[in-house]
Structure formats: structure tokens, C-alpha cells
Scaffold this active site. Structure first.
Site, PDB file in Angstrom:
ATOM      1  N   ALA A  15     -12.213  -0.668 -11.844  1.00  0.00           N
ATOM      2  CA  ALA A  15     -12.590   0.389 -10.904  1.00  0.00           C
ATOM      3  C   ALA A  15     -11.385   1.213 -10.480  1.00  0.00           C
ATOM      4  CB  ALA A  15     -13.277  -0.219  -9.682  1.00  0.00           C
ATOM      5  N   ARG A  41     -11.235  -8.478 -24.278  1.00  0.00           N
ATOM      6  CA  ARG A  41     -12.660  -8.117 -24.421  1.00  0.00           C
ATOM      7  C   ARG A  41     -12.892  -6.613 -24.283  1.00  0.00           C
ATOM      8  NH1 ARG A  41     -12.371 -10.446 -19.315  1.00  0.00           N
ATOM      9  NH2 ARG A  41     -13.023  -9.111 -17.575  1.00  0.00           N
ATOM     10  N   ARG A 101       4.161  -8.538  -3.114  1.00  0.00           N
ATOM     11  CA  ARG A 101       4.392  -7.656  -1.962  1.00  0.00           C
ATOM     12  C   ARG A 101       5.431  -8.185  -0.983  1.00  0.00           C
ATOM     13  NH1 ARG A 101      -2.030  -6.652  -1.130  1.00  0.00           N
ATOM     14  NH2 ARG A 101      -2.298  -5.025  -2.707  1.00  0.00           N
ATOM     15  N   CYS A 131      -4.777  -2.046   0.647  1.00  0.00           N
ATOM     16  CA  CYS A 131      -5.515  -0.822   0.950  1.00  0.00           C
ATOM     17  C   CYS A 131      -5.706  -0.599   2.451  1.00  0.00           C
ATOM     18  CB  CYS A 131      -6.869  -0.828   0.241  1.00  0.00           C
ATOM     19  SG  CYS A 131      -7.854  -2.306   0.503  1.00  0.00           S
ATOM     20  N   ARG A 249     -15.609  -6.084   8.170  1.00  0.00           N
ATOM     21  CA  ARG A 249     -16.307  -5.465   7.043  1.00  0.00           C
ATOM     22  C   ARG A 249     -17.525  -4.714   7.574  1.00  0.00           C
ATOM     23  NH1 ARG A 249     -13.894  -5.129   2.220  1.00  0.00           N
ATOM     24  NH2 ARG A 249     -13.598  -7.388   2.062  1.00  0.00           N
ATOM     25  N   HIS A 256     -11.841   2.910   3.949  1.00  0.00           N
ATOM     26  CA  HIS A 256     -11.549   2.060   5.097  1.00  0.00           C
ATOM     27  C   HIS A 256     -11.215   2.939   6.299  1.00  0.00           C
ATOM     28  CE1 HIS A 256     -11.732  -1.221   2.446  1.00  0.00           C
ATOM     29  NE2 HIS A 256     -10.450  -1.521   2.312  1.00  0.00           N
ATOM     30  N   ASN A 329     -10.046   3.813   0.088  1.00  0.00           N
ATOM     31  CA  ASN A 329      -9.356   2.595  -0.336  1.00  0.00           C
ATOM     32  C   ASN A 329      -9.176   2.491  -1.845  1.00  0.00           C
ATOM     33  OD1 ASN A 329     -12.333   2.194   0.182  1.00  0.00           O
ATOM     34  ND2 ASN A 329     -11.961   0.312  -0.964  1.00  0.00           N
TER      35      ASN A 329
END
Length: 353
Positions: A15, A41, A101, A131, A249, A256, A329
Site C-alpha cells: 500500500a 511471489r 528508529r 505515521c 483508533r 491521522h 498517514n
């Protein structure tokens, strides 16, 4: 050197990888070859980038031959294995996972805030922040440069796409289950209808908000909350910054949002803060509540900037500002910032730096 560097996009079929290819096609053409890489794949698929169809190659050591910069959007375990391999072959890796990070030998970079950090990379790796951190840090960095940040209190309202395709699919399935009903009026009615179909979330997300993102950490904090705290400190160069975060959430597909209470060293004024944010790179100040103008995910989705509104001084603290911010995000929160870092590093090749 003064040449166009070769770029590899590792995880090109995912994505975020898909958004990376869109951004590369929209930005100035600073790259020579762009090599697309994914799992075996996906090898052989063809994807469009810069108006051409490019065949996807299977991830292997040889795929990095002749590559100057590689953008990684892969799971943590894959990044942990393959980023050092690419770096050992002379590739500068820009990694979008959480693998590196907080490594002291890996810079954590937001080009609008700390671009200089990208040049100091002992391991040959540069990390892209989480994000949620990216939904606010560009605005905070601009304010910090003027006022000196000393304390941060944040609540996030995170889109389901932060949990990947499974998160999006789960919300859409649940929305179909509750659409056209009277659900949400009685205790437990949404939960009974949704049943065990909560996907990657611990509770139903349709007609609901879930005050939990990530994995359990010490003393009841979540991993997502700790990421925002630790990453903000590292990016801003404030290792002792006081930070409190609650991550939630919400039933939004993409973008976001955060509420921010930021305390600074000295007294602040809204007028000066508005001037700073209105001219800060990567920020759009959209703030006229009287006219019903303030950022929402529905408007910010698919755009690059951090959108800031509801800017005001704290009622009981003349050193504090309150604001609301939205950031896509999948773009600034992932693909765009990673691409911006890679473009920053590409400048070292094109300028001979």
C-alpha cells in the site's frame, strides 16, 4: 559525481509502496534507474512509475548491485535482515519500518525539521518516523525553533489504514453490518452485531472509538504511545522532553489526527504562532472556526501537508498552545517523508556532495 543516482523501491507492491511510486511520478525526475523490488511471489509483475511499466524483481542480494539509494517499506523482520545487507553493498537505505528508529547510529529524519541529520549515518541507514509522529512533528518543529518546546501532551485519532489493508477491510465489513440500523443506542448492541469480526483491533471500530493502538508496554502504555514520545524527542533533539500520549483508533479510513497541548520556554502569542505556521514548509494553516474552517481527515486525505487548525493559547498557561492537526498517514506519514529523505540524499550524488 554529478549524476542521476539509481533508486530501489523495496516493497513496491504494498500500500505504501504504491503511493511511493505515485509520488516519484509526480516529483521532479532526479533519479536515473528506478528498480522495483518485492517478495518472490510478486516478482514478474509490472508496475507503472514515471510513465513506464517496470518489472518487479525478487528481493535478493544481487538486486542492490549498482543501487545508490533504497527506500524500504517492508515488515520489521524483513528490514532487520535486508537493510544491513543493502548498506553493506554501498546502498543508503531509507527505512519506513520501526526496526532502526531508536538506534543511536541511525538518524531519524523529517526533512522540514532536521535535514542535517540525514548526512550522519554510520550504519548507512536513515529511518523514517512513525505515521502518528509525522502527523504533528512538522508543525511542532517550526514552533519549537521559535519558542523552545518543553512539554507535550498529545491525543491521537488514528485511521484504520494504520493497521494496513486488514484494518481498512475490517472497517468496511463492520460498516456494512451496522448501516441502516438503530445500532449504537444500547449497551453492547454493536459488539453483538460485529461478533468476533474485529480484525486487527481489540474492539469494534464502526460506530466506536478504541483507546488502544499497538502492543502492551510497561505500566499500561502502548507501543504506539511510546513511539510518539521517543521519536519526538529524537527528531527535535530534546532527550528529556516531557511527553504524555494517548492513542485512539477511530472509524476513518485514511489520515491521522492529533490534538496537541505544547508548553514552551517563554510566553507565546497566537499571532506569532500563526505567522510561523502559515509560512512553515509542509504546513497548511486552516483555521477559521467562525466560518466552520478547520482540518478534518475527509479534507486532508490524499494531500501532502500537515493541516493545522483550532490554534489557541491555553486558558491557564501563557506559555502553552493548543491545536488540532491532520496528516495523511500513507503520504506524509509514510511514503512522502521516505521519498523526501531519499531525495535529500540524492542531492549528495547530483551535487557531488
Amino acid at each position: 559525481m554529478n549524476r542521476k543516482p539509481t533508486l530501489a523501491v523495496v516493497g513496491a507492491t504494498g500500500a505504501v509502496g504504491t503511493v511511493m511510486l505515485q509520488i516519484l511520478s509526480q516529483h521532479a525526475d532526479i533519479w536515473g534507474e528506478i528498480r522495483l523490488v518485492a517478495s518472490p511471489r510478486s516478482a514478474g509483475r509490472k508496475l507503472a512509475v514515471r510513465g513506464a511499466e517496470v518489472e518487479v524483481l525478487a528481493l535478493s542480494e544481487d538486486v542492490f548491485d549498482g543501487v545508490d539509494v533504497a527506500m524500504f517499506d517492508v515488515p520489521v523482520d524483513v528490514a532487520e535482515q535486508w537493510a544491513p545487507i543493502a548498506a553493506s553493498r554501498g546502498v543508503v537505505v531509507v527505512d519506513n519500518s520501526a526496526a532502526f528508529r531508536m538506534d543511536p547510529d541511525v538518524p531519524l529524519v523529517v526533512p522540514e525539521v532536521n535535514p542535517h541529520a540525514a548526512r550522519l549515518r554510520p550504519r548507512g541507514i536513515v529511518a523514517n518516523p512513525n505515521c502518528t509522529t509525522l502527523s504533528m512533528i512538522v508543525a511542532l518543529g517550526a514552533l519549537h525553533a521559535e519558542f523552545g518546546l518543553r512539554e507535550l501532551i498529545v491525543s491521537s485519532y488514528q485511521a484504520v489504514s494504520g493497521a494496513g489493508k486488514d484494518g481498512i477491510d475490517t472497517l468496511r465489513r463492520q460498516l456494512k453490518l451496522v448501516a441502516g440500523s438503530e445500532l449504537g443506542t444500547g449497551p453492547g448492541d454493536v459488539r453483538r452485531t460485529v461478533g468476533d469480526d474485529t480484525g486487527p483491533f481489540p474492539e469494534p471500530v464502526a460506530l466506536n472509538v478504541v483507546p488502544w493502538v499497538g502492543a502492551l508496554r510497561e505500566d499500561g502504555w502502548s507501543s504506539e504511545e511510546m513511539k510518539v514520545r521517543d521519536e519526538s524527542r529524537k527528531i527535535l533533539g530534546l532527550p528529556d522532553l516531557k511527553v504524555a500520549v494517548t492513542c485512539v483508533r477511530v472509524p476513518v479510513v485514511t489520515t491521522h489526527s492529533v490534538t496537541v497541548h505544547a508548553r514552551f520556554e517563554d510566553e507565546v502569542t497566537v499571532a506569532r504562532a500563526r505567522e510561523i505556521l502559515a509560512t512553515a514548509p509542509g504546513v497548511v494553516l486552516f483555521d477559521d472556526p467562525a466560518a466552520g474552517e478547520f482540518p478534518t481527515p475527509a479534507d486532508a486525505t490524499g494531500t501532502d501537508p500537515t493541516w493545522v487548525g483550532r490554534l489557541r493559547r491555553a486558558l491557564d498557561d501563557p506559555t502553552a498552545l493548543e491545536f488540532f492537526a491532520c496528516g495523511d498517514n500513507l503520504r506524509k506519514g509514510a511514503a512522502l517523508n521516505t521519498t523526501q529523505i531519499a531525495e535529500l540524499i540524492a542531492g549528495e550524488f547530483t551535487s557531488g556532495g
